[in-house]
Scaffold this motif. Structure first.
Motif, PDB file in Angstrom:
ATOM      1  N   ALA A   9       0.857  -1.182   0.000  1.00 26.34           N
ATOM      2  CA  ALA A   9       0.000   0.000   0.000  1.00 26.34           C
ATOM      3  C   ALA A   9       0.892   1.230   0.000  1.00 26.34           C
ATOM      4  O   ALA A   9       1.934   1.249   0.640  1.00 26.34           O
ATOM      5  CB  ALA A   9      -0.898   0.004   1.227  1.00 26.34           C
ATOM      6  N   THR A  10       0.469   2.232  -0.728  1.00 23.60           N
ATOM      7  CA  THR A  10       1.197   3.492  -0.742  1.00 23.60           C
ATOM      8  C   THR A  10       0.467   4.471   0.164  1.00 23.60           C
ATOM      9  O   THR A  10      -0.749   4.635   0.047  1.00 23.60           O
ATOM     10  CB  THR A  10       1.303   4.046  -2.171  1.00 23.60           C
ATOM     11  OG1 THR A  10       1.984   3.084  -2.970  1.00 23.60           O
ATOM     12  CG2 THR A  10       2.062   5.355  -2.207  1.00 23.60           C
ATOM     13  N   ILE A  11       1.214   5.074   1.088  1.00 24.28           N
ATOM     14  CA  ILE A  11       0.646   6.021   2.043  1.00 24.28           C
ATOM     15  C   ILE A  11       1.519   7.273   2.085  1.00 24.28           C
ATOM     16  O   ILE A  11       2.635   7.268   1.592  1.00 24.28           O
ATOM     17  CB  ILE A  11       0.552   5.422   3.464  1.00 24.28           C
ATOM     18  CG1 ILE A  11       1.965   5.115   3.999  1.00 24.28           C
ATOM     19  CG2 ILE A  11      -0.341   4.198   3.490  1.00 24.28           C
ATOM     20  CD1 ILE A  11       2.021   4.920   5.496  1.00 24.28           C
ATOM     21  N   PHE A  12       0.995   8.326   2.687  1.00 24.48           N
ATOM     22  CA  PHE A  12       1.800   9.511   2.938  1.00 24.48           C
ATOM     23  C   PHE A  12       2.443   9.347   4.302  1.00 24.48           C
ATOM     24  O   PHE A  12       1.761   9.119   5.301  1.00 24.48           O
ATOM     25  CB  PHE A  12       0.947  10.780   2.901  1.00 24.48           C
ATOM     26  CG  PHE A  12       1.771  12.021   3.079  1.00 24.48           C
ATOM     27  CD1 PHE A  12       2.429  12.574   2.007  1.00 24.48           C
ATOM     28  CD2 PHE A  12       1.924  12.598   4.329  1.00 24.48           C
ATOM     29  CE1 PHE A  12       3.217  13.705   2.167  1.00 24.48           C
ATOM     30  CE2 PHE A  12       2.705  13.726   4.505  1.00 24.48           C
ATOM     31  CZ  PHE A  12       3.354  14.279   3.413  1.00 24.48           C
ATOM     32  N   CYS A  13       3.770   9.451   4.350  1.00 26.95           N
ATOM     33  CA  CYS A  13       4.512   9.302   5.591  1.00 26.95           C
ATOM     34  C   CYS A  13       4.804  10.681   6.170  1.00 26.95           C
ATOM     35  O   CYS A  13       5.403  11.527   5.496  1.00 26.95           O
ATOM     36  CB  CYS A  13       5.817   8.557   5.339  1.00 26.95           C
ATOM     37  SG  CYS A  13       6.858   8.425   6.813  1.00 26.95           S
ATOM     38  N   ASP A  14       4.386  10.894   7.415  1.00 23.13           N
ATOM     39  CA  ASP A  14       4.624  12.169   8.082  1.00 23.13           C
ATOM     40  C   ASP A  14       6.111  12.405   8.337  1.00 23.13           C
ATOM     41  O   ASP A  14       6.568  13.542   8.340  1.00 23.13           O
ATOM     42  CB  ASP A  14       3.878  12.219   9.415  1.00 23.13           C
ATOM     43  CG  ASP A  14       2.380  12.113   9.222  1.00 23.13           C
ATOM     44  OD1 ASP A  14       1.877  12.523   8.164  1.00 23.13           O
ATOM     45  OD2 ASP A  14       1.700  11.606  10.136  1.00 23.13           O
ATOM     46  N   ILE A  15       6.865  11.347   8.558  1.00 20.84           N
ATOM     47  CA  ILE A  15       8.296  11.484   8.839  1.00 20.84           C
ATOM     48  C   ILE A  15       9.052  11.870   7.565  1.00 20.84           C
ATOM     49  O   ILE A  15       9.848  12.803   7.558  1.00 20.84           O
ATOM     50  CB  ILE A  15       8.870  10.193   9.438  1.00 20.84           C
ATOM     51  CG1 ILE A  15       8.233   9.937  10.799  1.00 20.84           C
ATOM     52  CG2 ILE A  15      10.387  10.263   9.559  1.00 20.84           C
ATOM     53  CD1 ILE A  15       8.562   8.584  11.391  1.00 20.84           C
ATOM     54  N   CYS A  16       8.795  11.159   6.481  1.00 20.42           N
ATOM     55  CA  CYS A  16       9.477  11.436   5.222  1.00 20.42           C
ATOM     56  C   CYS A  16       8.892  12.649   4.503  1.00 20.42           C
ATOM     57  O   CYS A  16       9.529  13.199   3.612  1.00 20.42           O
ATOM     58  CB  CYS A  16       9.379  10.235   4.284  1.00 20.42           C
ATOM     59  SG  CYS A  16      10.258   8.783   4.846  1.00 20.42           S
ATOM     60  N   ARG A  17       7.688  12.993   4.865  1.00 19.45           N
ATOM     61  CA  ARG A  17       6.947  14.058   4.183  1.00 19.45           C
ATOM     62  C   ARG A  17       6.832  13.760   2.694  1.00 19.45           C
ATOM     63  O   ARG A  17       7.005  14.627   1.842  1.00 19.45           O
ATOM     64  CB  ARG A  17       7.585  15.421   4.430  1.00 19.45           C
ATOM     65  CG  ARG A  17       7.564  15.848   5.861  1.00 19.45           C
ATOM     66  CD  ARG A  17       8.124  17.222   6.039  1.00 19.45           C
ATOM     67  NE  ARG A  17       9.472  17.329   5.508  1.00 19.45           N
ATOM     68  CZ  ARG A  17      10.571  17.355   6.244  1.00 19.45           C
ATOM     69  NH1 ARG A  17      10.486  17.283   7.542  1.00 19.45           N
ATOM     70  NH2 ARG A  17      11.752  17.469   5.686  1.00 19.45           N
ATOM     71  N   ASP A  18       6.542  12.503   2.404  1.00 23.61           N
ATOM     72  CA  ASP A  18       6.420  12.044   1.025  1.00 23.61           C
ATOM     73  C   ASP A  18       5.652  10.723   1.030  1.00 23.61           C
ATOM     74  O   ASP A  18       5.414  10.139   2.091  1.00 23.61           O
ATOM     75  CB  ASP A  18       7.810  11.836   0.420  1.00 23.61           C
ATOM     76  CG  ASP A  18       7.797  11.858  -1.099  1.00 23.61           C
ATOM     77  OD1 ASP A  18       6.718  12.038  -1.705  1.00 23.61           O
ATOM     78  OD2 ASP A  18       8.881  11.714  -1.692  1.00 23.61           O
ATOM     79  N   GLU A  19       5.293  10.264  -0.163  1.00 25.57           N
ATOM     80  CA  GLU A  19       4.631   8.972  -0.267  1.00 25.57           C
ATOM     81  C   GLU A  19       5.660   7.855  -0.145  1.00 25.57           C
ATOM     82  O   GLU A  19       6.769   7.968  -0.674  1.00 25.57           O
ATOM     83  CB  GLU A  19       3.900   8.860  -1.599  1.00 25.57           C
ATOM     84  CG  GLU A  19       2.677   9.744  -1.661  1.00 25.57           C
ATOM     85  CD  GLU A  19       1.878   9.543  -2.930  1.00 25.57           C
ATOM     86  OE1 GLU A  19       2.403   8.984  -3.911  1.00 25.57           O
ATOM     87  OE2 GLU A  19       0.708   9.956  -2.924  1.00 25.57           O
ATOM     88  N   VAL A  20       5.282   6.802   0.571  1.00 28.90           N
ATOM     89  CA  VAL A  20       6.115   5.610   0.720  1.00 28.90           C
ATOM     90  C   VAL A  20       5.244   4.395   0.453  1.00 28.90           C
ATOM     91  O   VAL A  20       4.022   4.471   0.523  1.00 28.90           O
ATOM     92  CB  VAL A  20       6.749   5.504   2.133  1.00 28.90           C
ATOM     93  CG1 VAL A  20       7.668   6.677   2.397  1.00 28.90           C
ATOM     94  CG2 VAL A  20       5.684   5.395   3.201  1.00 28.90           C
TER      95      VAL A  20
END
Length: 74
Positions: A9-20
Motif C-alpha cells: 500500500a502506498t501512504i503519505f509518511c509524516d516522517i518522510c513528508r512524502d509517499e512511501v
C-alpha cells in the motif's frame, strides 16, 4: 497463512513528508520504501531518521491485514 506472496500500500509518511510504499510479505516481514531514505539523499528527507522498528504506520498496516485475514477465515 494467506494465499498471497506480498501485498503493498502506498501512504503519505509524516516522517518522510512524502509517499512511501509499505510491503508485507507472506512470512510476516514488513518493509517500507521510506526506511531506505537516508539523510541528505533528498531535499524532502534531509533530516529524516526513519526506523522500521518503531514505525507505527507499518505496525498498523500489518495489524489491519491480520484482522482482514482472520475475518476472511471465519
Amino acid at each position: 497463512m494467506p494465499d498471497w506472496q506480498v501485498t503493498a500500500a502506498t501512504i503519505f509518511c509524516d516522517i518522510c513528508r512524502d509517499e512511501v510504499t509499505l510491503m508485507v510479505y507472506k512470512d510476516g516481514k514488513v518493509k517500507c520504501t521510506g526506511a531506505s531514505r537516508r539523510p541528505g539523499t533528498s531535499k524532502k528527507t534531509s533530516n529524516v531518521t526513519c526506523s522500521t522498528d518503531t514505525c507505527s504506520r507499518m505496525a498498523e498496516y500489518k495489524a489491519r491485514l491480520d484482522a482482514e485475514e482472520q475475518s476472511a477465515q471465519g
